[in-house]
Motif scaffolding. Sequence first.
Motif, PDB file in Angstrom:
ATOM      1  N   VAL A 128       0.872  -1.176   0.000  1.00  0.00           N
ATOM      2  CA  VAL A 128       0.000   0.000   0.000  1.00  0.00           C
ATOM      3  C   VAL A 128       0.909   1.225   0.000  1.00  0.00           C
ATOM      4  CG1 VAL A 128      -1.785   1.270   1.225  1.00  0.00           C
ATOM      5  CG2 VAL A 128      -1.796  -1.234   1.270  1.00  0.00           C
ATOM      6  N   THR A 129       0.703   2.102  -0.967  1.00  0.00           N
ATOM      7  CA  THR A 129       1.487   3.330  -1.056  1.00  0.00           C
ATOM      8  C   THR A 129       0.546   4.515  -0.919  1.00  0.00           C
ATOM      9  OG1 THR A 129       3.045   2.234  -2.541  1.00  0.00           O
ATOM     10  CG2 THR A 129       3.133   4.645  -2.448  1.00  0.00           C
ATOM     11  N   GLY A 130       0.871   5.395   0.006  1.00  0.00           N
ATOM     12  CA  GLY A 130       0.087   6.607   0.214  1.00  0.00           C
ATOM     13  C   GLY A 130       0.927   7.827  -0.109  1.00  0.00           C
ATOM     14  N   ARG A 131       0.438   8.643  -1.019  1.00  0.00           N
ATOM     15  CA  ARG A 131       1.137   9.873  -1.405  1.00  0.00           C
ATOM     16  C   ARG A 131       0.266  11.055  -1.015  1.00  0.00           C
ATOM     17  NH1 ARG A 131       5.112   7.996  -4.582  1.00  0.00           N
ATOM     18  NH2 ARG A 131       4.773   6.058  -5.678  1.00  0.00           N
ATOM     19  N   LEU A 132       0.840  11.965  -0.215  1.00  0.00           N
ATOM     20  CA  LEU A 132       0.136  13.162   0.206  1.00  0.00           C
ATOM     21  C   LEU A 132       0.559  14.307  -0.697  1.00  0.00           C
ATOM     22  CD1 LEU A 132      -1.854  14.153   2.395  1.00  0.00           C
ATOM     23  CD2 LEU A 132       0.150  14.884   3.716  1.00  0.00           C
ATOM     24  N   ILE A 133      -0.415  14.892  -1.396  1.00  0.00           N
ATOM     25  CA  ILE A 133      -0.149  15.941  -2.382  1.00  0.00           C
ATOM     26  C   ILE A 133      -0.742  17.249  -1.878  1.00  0.00           C
ATOM     27  CG2 ILE A 133      -0.511  16.635  -4.782  1.00  0.00           C
ATOM     28  CD1 ILE A 133       0.153  13.533  -5.030  1.00  0.00           C
ATOM     29  N   GLU A 134       0.066  18.298  -1.887  1.00  0.00           N
ATOM     30  CA  GLU A 134      -0.418  19.621  -1.520  1.00  0.00           C
ATOM     31  C   GLU A 134      -1.200  20.171  -2.706  1.00  0.00           C
ATOM     32  OE1 GLU A 134       1.529  23.143   0.997  1.00  0.00           O
ATOM     33  OE2 GLU A 134       2.582  22.695  -0.863  1.00  0.00           O
ATOM     34  N   ASP A 135      -2.495  20.432  -2.505  1.00  0.00           N
ATOM     35  CA  ASP A 135      -3.370  20.841  -3.611  1.00  0.00           C
ATOM     36  C   ASP A 135      -2.931  22.152  -4.261  1.00  0.00           C
ATOM     37  OD1 ASP A 135      -4.797  18.559  -3.106  1.00  0.00           O
ATOM     38  OD2 ASP A 135      -6.536  19.566  -2.238  1.00  0.00           O
ATOM     39  N   ALA A 136      -2.468  23.106  -3.476  1.00  0.00           N
ATOM     40  CA  ALA A 136      -2.127  24.428  -4.018  1.00  0.00           C
ATOM     41  C   ALA A 136      -0.957  24.375  -4.992  1.00  0.00           C
ATOM     42  CB  ALA A 136      -1.804  25.391  -2.874  1.00  0.00           C
ATOM     43  N   THR A 137       0.028  23.487  -4.721  1.00  0.00           N
ATOM     44  CA  THR A 137       1.230  23.439  -5.554  1.00  0.00           C
ATOM     45  C   THR A 137       1.321  22.178  -6.412  1.00  0.00           C
ATOM     46  OG1 THR A 137       2.521  22.325  -3.835  1.00  0.00           O
ATOM     47  CG2 THR A 137       2.520  24.757  -3.832  1.00  0.00           C
ATOM     48  N   GLY A 138       0.538  21.150  -6.069  1.00  0.00           N
ATOM     49  CA  GLY A 138       0.635  19.872  -6.773  1.00  0.00           C
ATOM     50  C   GLY A 138       1.857  19.071  -6.350  1.00  0.00           C
ATOM     51  N   GLU A 139       2.565  19.548  -5.315  1.00  0.00           N
ATOM     52  CA  GLU A 139       3.786  18.886  -4.855  1.00  0.00           C
ATOM     53  C   GLU A 139       3.468  17.715  -3.939  1.00  0.00           C
ATOM     54  OE1 GLU A 139       7.824  19.797  -2.245  1.00  0.00           O
ATOM     55  OE2 GLU A 139       6.406  21.417  -2.624  1.00  0.00           O
ATOM     56  N   GLU A 140       4.183  16.622  -4.149  1.00  0.00           N
ATOM     57  CA  GLU A 140       4.083  15.468  -3.251  1.00  0.00           C
ATOM     58  C   GLU A 140       4.927  15.783  -2.016  1.00  0.00           C
ATOM     59  OE1 GLU A 140       6.077  11.207  -3.324  1.00  0.00           O
ATOM     60  OE2 GLU A 140       4.570  11.421  -4.914  1.00  0.00           O
ATOM     61  N   VAL A 141       4.280  15.902  -0.858  1.00  0.00           N
ATOM     62  CA  VAL A 141       4.989  16.292   0.356  1.00  0.00           C
ATOM     63  C   VAL A 141       5.243  15.118   1.298  1.00  0.00           C
ATOM     64  CG1 VAL A 141       4.307  18.711   0.298  1.00  0.00           C
ATOM     65  CG2 VAL A 141       2.823  17.051   1.434  1.00  0.00           C
ATOM     66  N   ASN A 142       4.563  14.020   1.105  1.00  0.00           N
ATOM     67  CA  ASN A 142       4.776  12.799   1.881  1.00  0.00           C
ATOM     68  C   ASN A 142       4.508  11.601   1.006  1.00  0.00           C
ATOM     69  OD1 ASN A 142       3.956  14.179   4.917  1.00  0.00           O
ATOM     70  ND2 ASN A 142       5.408  12.489   4.894  1.00  0.00           N
ATOM     71  N   CYS A 143       5.224  10.517   1.303  1.00  0.00           N
ATOM     72  CA  CYS A 143       4.959   9.241   0.644  1.00  0.00           C
ATOM     73  C   CYS A 143       5.435   8.140   1.574  1.00  0.00           C
ATOM     74  CB  CYS A 143       5.694   9.153  -0.697  1.00  0.00           C
ATOM     75  SG  CYS A 143       5.491   7.551  -1.510  1.00  0.00           S
ATOM     76  N   TYR A 144       4.549   7.205   1.843  1.00  0.00           N
ATOM     77  CA  TYR A 144       4.921   6.025   2.627  1.00  0.00           C
ATOM     78  C   TYR A 144       4.425   4.781   1.908  1.00  0.00           C
ATOM     79  CZ  TYR A 144       6.741   8.485   6.634  1.00  0.00           C
ATOM     80  OH  TYR A 144       7.519   9.251   7.447  1.00  0.00           O
ATOM     81  N   SER A 145       5.259   3.759   1.944  1.00  0.00           N
ATOM     82  CA  SER A 145       4.913   2.466   1.370  1.00  0.00           C
ATOM     83  C   SER A 145       4.881   1.447   2.504  1.00  0.00           C
ATOM     84  CB  SER A 145       5.948   2.066   0.321  1.00  0.00           C
ATOM     85  OG  SER A 145       5.650   0.789  -0.198  1.00  0.00           O
ATOM     86  N   LEU A 146       3.857   0.628   2.491  1.00  0.00           N
ATOM     87  CA  LEU A 146       3.638  -0.362   3.533  1.00  0.00           C
ATOM     88  C   LEU A 146       3.513  -1.726   2.856  1.00  0.00           C
ATOM     89  CD1 LEU A 146       2.838  -0.598   6.594  1.00  0.00           C
ATOM     90  CD2 LEU A 146       0.491  -0.277   5.839  1.00  0.00           C
ATOM     91  N   GLU A 147       4.334  -2.690   3.267  1.00  0.00           N
ATOM     92  CA  GLU A 147       4.251  -4.052   2.728  1.00  0.00           C
ATOM     93  C   GLU A 147       3.940  -4.996   3.874  1.00  0.00           C
ATOM     94  OE1 GLU A 147       7.363  -5.254   0.001  1.00  0.00           O
ATOM     95  OE2 GLU A 147       7.875  -3.133  -0.284  1.00  0.00           O
ATOM     96  N   PHE A 148       2.985  -5.918   3.631  1.00  0.00           N
ATOM     97  CA  PHE A 148       2.553  -6.810   4.702  1.00  0.00           C
ATOM     98  C   PHE A 148       1.837  -8.024   4.134  1.00  0.00           C
ATOM     99  CE2 PHE A 148      -0.636  -3.627   3.911  1.00  0.00           C
ATOM    100  CZ  PHE A 148      -1.833  -4.318   3.892  1.00  0.00           C
ATOM    101  N   THR A 149       1.649  -9.015   5.003  1.00  0.00           N
ATOM    102  CA  THR A 149       0.936 -10.241   4.667  1.00  0.00           C
ATOM    103  C   THR A 149      -0.316 -10.347   5.530  1.00  0.00           C
ATOM    104  OG1 THR A 149       2.959 -11.401   4.051  1.00  0.00           O
ATOM    105  CG2 THR A 149       1.082 -12.775   4.658  1.00  0.00           C
ATOM    106  N   VAL A 150      -1.409 -10.779   4.912  1.00  0.00           N
ATOM    107  CA  VAL A 150      -2.659 -11.057   5.629  1.00  0.00           C
ATOM    108  C   VAL A 150      -2.961 -12.541   5.438  1.00  0.00           C
ATOM    109  CG1 VAL A 150      -5.122 -10.564   5.796  1.00  0.00           C
ATOM    110  CG2 VAL A 150      -3.528  -8.720   5.232  1.00  0.00           C
ATOM    111  N   GLN A 151      -3.207 -13.228   6.547  1.00  0.00           N
ATOM    112  CA  GLN A 151      -3.539 -14.654   6.462  1.00  0.00           C
ATOM    113  C   GLN A 151      -4.920 -14.900   7.037  1.00  0.00           C
ATOM    114  OE1 GLN A 151      -0.473 -16.603   8.700  1.00  0.00           O
ATOM    115  NE2 GLN A 151      -1.505 -16.315  10.653  1.00  0.00           N
TER     116      GLN A 151
END
Length: 190
Positions: A154-177
């Motif tokens: 799961v990758t979440g990218r936080l974009i500042e609407d006023a500038t269109g700049e990506e200000v945060n990005c986190y990637s999460l990898e995991f297993t569900v059983q």
Amino acid sequence: MILLILGLFVVSCHGYTPFRLTDCKNSTRRVVTLDGAPQEYPITFPGHVSVPATVTVHRPVEGPYTLDVTVEKFFFFDYFALPCFSNVGSCTYDPCALLNWFRNACPWQLRESDFPCTCQTVTQNTTYRLQPHPFYIPGLNSAWQWIAYGDFRVTGRLIEDATGEEVNCYSLEFTVQAALPELSWDIWDW
């Protein structure tokens, strides 16, 4: 031959991914810094998960921002994006609207940790610590359960609407059983 193909399909769709939370955008303008990992791993569905976490807020969170989430599931030899369906999956969100969903019913796990449930209550230059309280992950309709198990990114990218700049990005990898059914070995149950 059919059993061999079916066995290869099952093995290729479900492995074991070590839990990883990765900062995929080391921005000087970041809004938050995240750190945490589930205590019970792999994650069991349905079931409980406890995730002690730390969230440090560096800038005002009221934005406006857009949260672009991509959910990928491992099939065979690669990850494939899951579409957005009923606001779940690879979707775009207003992060403050997501938090405001809790406005009238902030979960006790967040309240006990003094974790904010609305953007208006988030304080800049503050670190919030989520205590390892259990969250229940409910089951799905049996027709959809097959998609809930396996390896995910799961990758979440936080974009500042006023500038269109990506200000945060986190990637999460995991297993569900799948949760194993509880078995009773009492001889009187026979």
